[in-house]
Design an enzyme around this catalytic site. Structure first.
Site, PDB file in Angstrom:
ATOM      1  N   SER A  55      -3.074   2.253  27.139  1.00 32.01           N
ATOM      2  CA  SER A  55      -2.635   3.495  27.772  1.00 32.01           C
ATOM      3  C   SER A  55      -3.427   3.654  29.069  1.00 32.01           C
ATOM      4  CB  SER A  55      -2.895   4.688  26.849  1.00 32.01           C
ATOM      5  OG  SER A  55      -2.543   5.898  27.491  1.00 32.01           O
ATOM      6  N   ASN A  71      15.883   0.548  49.919  1.00 27.30           N
ATOM      7  CA  ASN A  71      14.726   0.354  50.789  1.00 27.30           C
ATOM      8  C   ASN A  71      15.059  -0.543  51.975  1.00 27.30           C
ATOM      9  OD1 ASN A  71      13.246   1.888  48.983  1.00 27.30           O
ATOM     10  ND2 ASN A  71      12.294   0.123  47.994  1.00 27.30           N
ATOM     11  N   PHE A 135      11.788  -0.630  34.111  1.00 24.93           N
ATOM     12  CA  PHE A 135      13.009  -0.385  34.881  1.00 24.93           C
ATOM     13  C   PHE A 135      14.184  -0.101  33.952  1.00 24.93           C
ATOM     14  CE2 PHE A 135      16.736  -1.709  37.394  1.00 24.93           C
ATOM     15  CZ  PHE A 135      16.524  -0.941  38.533  1.00 24.93           C
ATOM     16  N   THR A 239       7.171 -15.161  50.750  1.00 21.76           N
ATOM     17  CA  THR A 239       6.205 -14.166  51.199  1.00 21.76           C
ATOM     18  C   THR A 239       4.893 -14.316  50.434  1.00 21.76           C
ATOM     19  OG1 THR A 239       7.121 -12.515  49.678  1.00 21.76           O
ATOM     20  CG2 THR A 239       7.993 -12.550  51.913  1.00 21.76           C
ATOM     21  N   LEU A 240       3.796 -14.109  51.156  1.00 21.11           N
ATOM     22  CA  LEU A 240       2.454 -14.317  50.604  1.00 21.11           C
ATOM     23  C   LEU A 240       1.591 -13.066  50.754  1.00 21.11           C
ATOM     24  CD1 LEU A 240       1.873 -17.825  52.238  1.00 21.11           C
ATOM     25  CD2 LEU A 240       2.659 -17.380  49.899  1.00 21.11           C
ATOM     26  N   GLY A 244       0.830 -13.380  54.935  1.00 22.07           N
ATOM     27  CA  GLY A 244       2.005 -13.652  55.754  1.00 22.07           C
ATOM     28  C   GLY A 244       3.112 -14.278  54.937  1.00 22.07           C
ATOM     29  N   GLY A 271       7.996  -5.728  50.322  1.00 21.56           N
ATOM     30  CA  GLY A 271       8.899  -6.869  50.380  1.00 21.56           C
ATOM     31  C   GLY A 271      10.271  -6.493  50.908  1.00 21.56           C
ATOM     32  N   ASP A 272      10.717  -5.277  50.595  1.00 27.54           N
ATOM     33  CA  ASP A 272      12.021  -4.814  51.079  1.00 27.54           C
ATOM     34  C   ASP A 272      11.986  -4.561  52.580  1.00 27.54           C
ATOM     35  OD1 ASP A 272      12.952  -4.879  48.443  1.00 27.54           O
ATOM     36  OD2 ASP A 272      12.304  -2.817  48.072  1.00 27.54           O
TER      37      ASP A 272
END
Length: 321
Positions: A55, A71, A135, A239-240, A244, A271-272
Site C-alpha cells: 500500500s 496528449n 488502466f 526513446t531513452l 534522448g 513520450g506523447d
C-alpha cells in the site's frame, strides 16, 4: 440511453479543412495522478513478490485530461499541426469533447459511447519518477467500431495504444488506404504475439518505442532493431528518457542527445509530447533526426509541468515562427 450503440460526433462548423492533417489513433482517458514521496524499490521485497501486498500513501491527487491520442493531439495542435483524433469517449466525456473543440482540434472522428465510461488511468509516481499504472479501458474497447474518415487531407497517421481490435483494424485500414503511419504500441505491446507484431511492422512506415518496449518488440518478433530496420521502414525511434533517443535506419544507429529540463516535475505524457513533435516534423517533411530533436525538446518542456496537457508551447522560441 442504455444499450444504444456508439455514434460518431459531428464536425463543428468552426473547424476548417486543411490541405494536410495527421490522424492520431489511440486512447482518450482521464488520468488520476498521485505521487508517492518514497521509492517503490524500498517497499517491494523481491523475495516476497509471490505474496505481494503493498500500500502506498499518496498525499496528493489530481485528475487530468489524458490518453495517448489526447496528449499527442494537444501538443501537435500547439506546435501548429493539424491532428484528427480517432478515438472513443464514454458518457462522462462531454468536458473532454468541449475542451478539444475549444482548442480547435478536429473531433469529427470520435465515437461517443453512451453506456460506458471514458478510459481511466490511475497513476502512482515515486520520487525517482518510476510509475505504476492501473488502466480501465472503458469506451476504448469499442474503438474498433469506427473506420477511417472519408477525407483526402489525411496524409499521415499514428497508431498508439488503444483497444486490441482497434489497433489491428487501424493498421489494416491505413495500409490498405496507402497512408504511411507510425506504429507506436506503447503499453499495448504485450497484447500482441510475435506474428501480430511482425504484421504491424510490415504495414508501418516508422516504429516508435521506448527502450523497454524496444527490447520486448525484438524478443517477440525474433529480430533485433538493427535487423528490423534493414527493411522498408523509414526508421525506428527508441526513446531513452533524459538521454534522448536513438534512431535505427537501415541497420545504422544514431544517438540524438536529450535536452536538459529546467525542472523535473511529472513524467506523465512526456513520450506523447515527443511523438507529437515527431508527427509535426514528418508533416513538414523534415529529416527524421530533426523530427526527434524537436521531440527531445518537447519531452523536456512537458516534464516541467504536471499532467499531459498543461504545458505551453512557444513556437517562436522553438524556431517555428
Amino acid at each position: 440511453m442504455p444499450g444504444a450503440g456508439p455514434k460518431p460526433l459531428r464536425r463543428p462548423s468552426s473547424i476548417r479543412q486543411h490541405t494536410m492533417a495527421s490522424l492520431v489513433c489511440g486512447s482518450l482517458a482521464f488520468d488520476t495522478i498521485t505521487t508517492f514521496p518514497g521509492r517503490f524499490a524500498e517497499q517491494i521485497l523481491p523475495e516476497q513478490v509471490h505474496i505481494l501486498n503493498v500500500s502506498f500513501l499518496v498525499p496528493t491527487l489530481r485528475r487530468e485530461y489524458g490518453g495517448c491520442a489526447g496528449n499527442i493531439a494537444y501538443t501537435l495542435k500547439a506546435l501548429g499541426g493539424e491532428p484528427v483524433v480517432l478515438a472513443a469517449l464514454g458518457n462522462d466525456g462531454g468536458d473532454y469533447l468541449a475542451r478539444f473543440q475549444q482548442l480547435g482540434i478536429d473531433t469529427s472522428s470520435l465515437l461517443q459511447v453512451p453506456d460506458n465510461y471514458t478510459a481511466q488511468a490511475i497513476i502512482i509516481t515515486d520520487r525517482d519518477n518510476n510509475q505504476i499504472t492501473a488502466f480501465h479501458p472503458g469506451a476504448m474497447q469499442q474503438a474498433h467500431e469506427i473506420g477511417l474518415p472519408a477525407r483526402d487531407d489525411i496524409k499521415l497517421a499514428l497508431i498508439g495504444p488503444d483497444g486490441r481490435d482497434a489497433m489491428l483494424r487501424r493498421a489494416r485500414d491505413l495500409h490498405a488506404a496507402g497512408i504511411p503511419f507510425v506504429f507506436d504500441p506503447g503499453q499495448g505491446l504485450p497484447m500482441f504475439n510475435g506474428e501480430e507484431l511482425r504484421a504491424f511492422v510490415a504495414q508501418a512506415t516508422w516504429v516508435a518505442v521506448n527502450d523497454y518496449e524496444g527490447r520486448m518488440l525484438s524478443e517477440r518478433t525474433g529480430q533485433s532493431l538493427a535487423e528490423m530496420s534493414r527493411s522498408h521502414l523509414a526508421g525506428i525511434i527508441v526513446t531513452l528518457a533524459a538521454e534522448g533517443c536513438e534512431l535505427w535506419i537501415q541497420g545504422e544507429r544514431t544517438l540524438v542527445p536529450g535536452v536538459k529540463a529546467t525542472e523535473v516535475v511529472d513524467p506523465t505524457g512526456c513520450g506523447d509530447a515527443f511523438r507529437a513533435a515527431l508527427l509535426f516534423g514528418l508533416e513538414q517533411g523534415w529529416p527524421l533526426a530533426r523530427c526527434v530533436a524537436l521531440g527531445n525538446q518537447m519531452g523536456a518542456l512537458k516534464i516541467a509541468q504536471r499532467g499531459g496537457q498543461n504545458h505551453v508551447v512557444d513556437r517562436t522560441a522553438l524556431g517555428l515562427g
